[in-house]
Design a protein around this motif. Structure first.
Motif, PDB file in Angstrom:
ATOM      1  N   VAL A   1      30.240  37.363  29.592  1.00 54.38           N
ATOM      2  CA  VAL A   1      31.055  36.842  28.482  1.00 54.38           C
ATOM      3  C   VAL A   1      30.195  36.041  27.502  1.00 54.38           C
ATOM      4  O   VAL A   1      30.315  36.189  26.280  1.00 54.38           O
ATOM      5  N   VAL A   2      29.307  35.214  28.040  1.00 54.05           N
ATOM      6  CA  VAL A   2      28.449  34.401  27.179  1.00 54.05           C
ATOM      7  C   VAL A   2      27.460  35.286  26.413  1.00 54.05           C
ATOM      8  O   VAL A   2      27.139  35.016  25.252  1.00 54.05           O
ATOM      9  N   ALA A   3      26.971  36.350  27.053  1.00 59.19           N
ATOM     10  CA  ALA A   3      26.059  37.274  26.371  1.00 59.19           C
ATOM     11  C   ALA A   3      26.766  37.979  25.215  1.00 59.19           C
ATOM     12  O   ALA A   3      26.211  38.106  24.115  1.00 59.19           O
ATOM     13  N   VAL A   4      27.995  38.437  25.461  1.00 62.18           N
ATOM     14  CA  VAL A   4      28.773  39.073  24.391  1.00 62.18           C
ATOM     15  C   VAL A   4      29.029  38.063  23.275  1.00 62.18           C
ATOM     16  O   VAL A   4      28.925  38.385  22.084  1.00 62.18           O
ATOM     17  N   GLY A   5      29.335  36.824  23.656  1.00 60.52           N
ATOM     18  CA  GLY A   5      29.558  35.776  22.664  1.00 60.52           C
ATOM     19  C   GLY A   5      28.321  35.525  21.822  1.00 60.52           C
ATOM     20  O   GLY A   5      28.423  35.249  20.612  1.00 60.52           O
ATOM     21  N   ALA A   6      27.148  35.624  22.437  1.00 62.87           N
ATOM     22  CA  ALA A   6      25.901  35.421  21.693  1.00 62.87           C
ATOM     23  C   ALA A   6      25.737  36.483  20.614  1.00 62.87           C
ATOM     24  O   ALA A   6      25.339  36.179  19.475  1.00 62.87           O
ATOM     25  N   VAL A   7      26.055  37.720  20.967  1.00 63.13           N
ATOM     26  CA  VAL A   7      25.943  38.809  19.991  1.00 63.13           C
ATOM     27  C   VAL A   7      26.927  38.602  18.847  1.00 63.13           C
ATOM     28  O   VAL A   7      26.569  38.736  17.665  1.00 63.13           O
ATOM     29  N   VAL A   8      28.170  38.246  19.192  1.00 64.20           N
ATOM     30  CA  VAL A   8      29.202  38.047  18.168  1.00 64.20           C
ATOM     31  C   VAL A   8      28.825  36.889  17.236  1.00 64.20           C
ATOM     32  O   VAL A   8      28.925  36.996  16.007  1.00 64.20           O
ATOM     33  N   CYS A   9      28.376  35.777  17.831  1.00 62.22           N
ATOM     34  CA  CYS A   9      28.003  34.613  17.017  1.00 62.22           C
ATOM     35  C   CYS A   9      26.819  34.919  16.110  1.00 62.22           C
ATOM     36  O   CYS A   9      26.753  34.435  14.974  1.00 62.22           O
ATOM     37  N   TRP A  10      25.888  35.715  16.603  1.00 63.11           N
ATOM     38  CA  TRP A  10      24.726  36.069  15.789  1.00 63.11           C
ATOM     39  C   TRP A  10      25.136  36.945  14.603  1.00 63.11           C
ATOM     40  O   TRP A  10      24.656  36.766  13.484  1.00 63.11           O
TER      41      TRP A  10
END
Length: 214
Positions: free
Chosen positions: A163-172
């Protein structure tokens, strides 16, 4: 985080309260660093509310926020995961730990020798610091934090890592210039799943349950 100082303060206090509950419920000493992660991330959001209120700039709140977000978390997460992992499975966490050590040392040096500036950009905060080989540092940071969760072998921690990895992509993609702030806020909110992890760990395997019979 997005929106305002009030949003950061409310979210930070709520997440920190979950962290306190996690620490209070923890039964294994080795689990304490990881159980305390929501507490740390909640406090981090509270610090950012002070950055908002000071109008950004290079003040103490900005420096404290950067120190927690960059070198501290890069080291805290892999060490915490390592402490919570059974000894026989710790070998797979060597690479994330090494990445965390190297990244934290480099980021600490850069924070000590360069100023960090917070810019209020509408409903987000952007942090600016001169980092040589920034792409390599970001890769090391993500390997240490997200990588350690994904390699932990624990279902809940792996889910958190995904979830945090997906969030990193979205935030970027959505907030490239404000990536550090928005992703840290996202990770803080996601860290509340640690309470479920702590609850599961509080039931010691192999301990027989006493059954009352009439």
């Amino acid at each position: 985080m997005c929106w305002s100082a009030t949003a950061d303060l409310v979210a930070g206090c709520g997440i920190a309260a979950v962290g306190v509950a996690c620490v209070a419920r923890t039964r294994r000493v080795g689990d304490l660093p990881l159980a305390g992660l929501p507490l740390l991330l909640g406090a981090h959001q509270v610090v950012e509310s002070l950055v908002w209120r000071s109008g950004g700039g290079t003040g103490p709140a900005t420096v404290a926020w950067a120190a927690m977000a960059l070198p501290l978390l890069a080291l805290w997460v892999p060490v915490a995961v390592l402490c919570a992992t059974p000894p026989g499975a710790r070998h797979r966490l060597v690479i994330p730990l090494a990445a965390g050590l190297a990244t934290a040392a480099t980021l600490s040096y850069n924070l000590a020798t360069h100023s960090v500036t917070a810019d209020i950009r509408g409903h987000t905060v952007g942090y600016v610091i001169d980092l040589p080989r920034a792409e390599l540092l970001v890769a090391g940071y993500l390997l240490a934090t997200v990588g350690s969760l994904l390699l932990s072998g624990d279902r809940t921690l792996v889910l958190l890592g995904v979830v945090v990895a997906v969030g990193a992509v979205v935030c970027w993609v959505l907030w490239e210039l404000e990536f550090v702030s928005t992703w840290c806020a996202f990770a803080a909110v996601c860290s509340v799943v640690m309470y479920g992890w702590v609850r599961g760990r509080s039931v010691s395997p192999g301990v027989p349950r006493v059954r009352a019979e009439r």
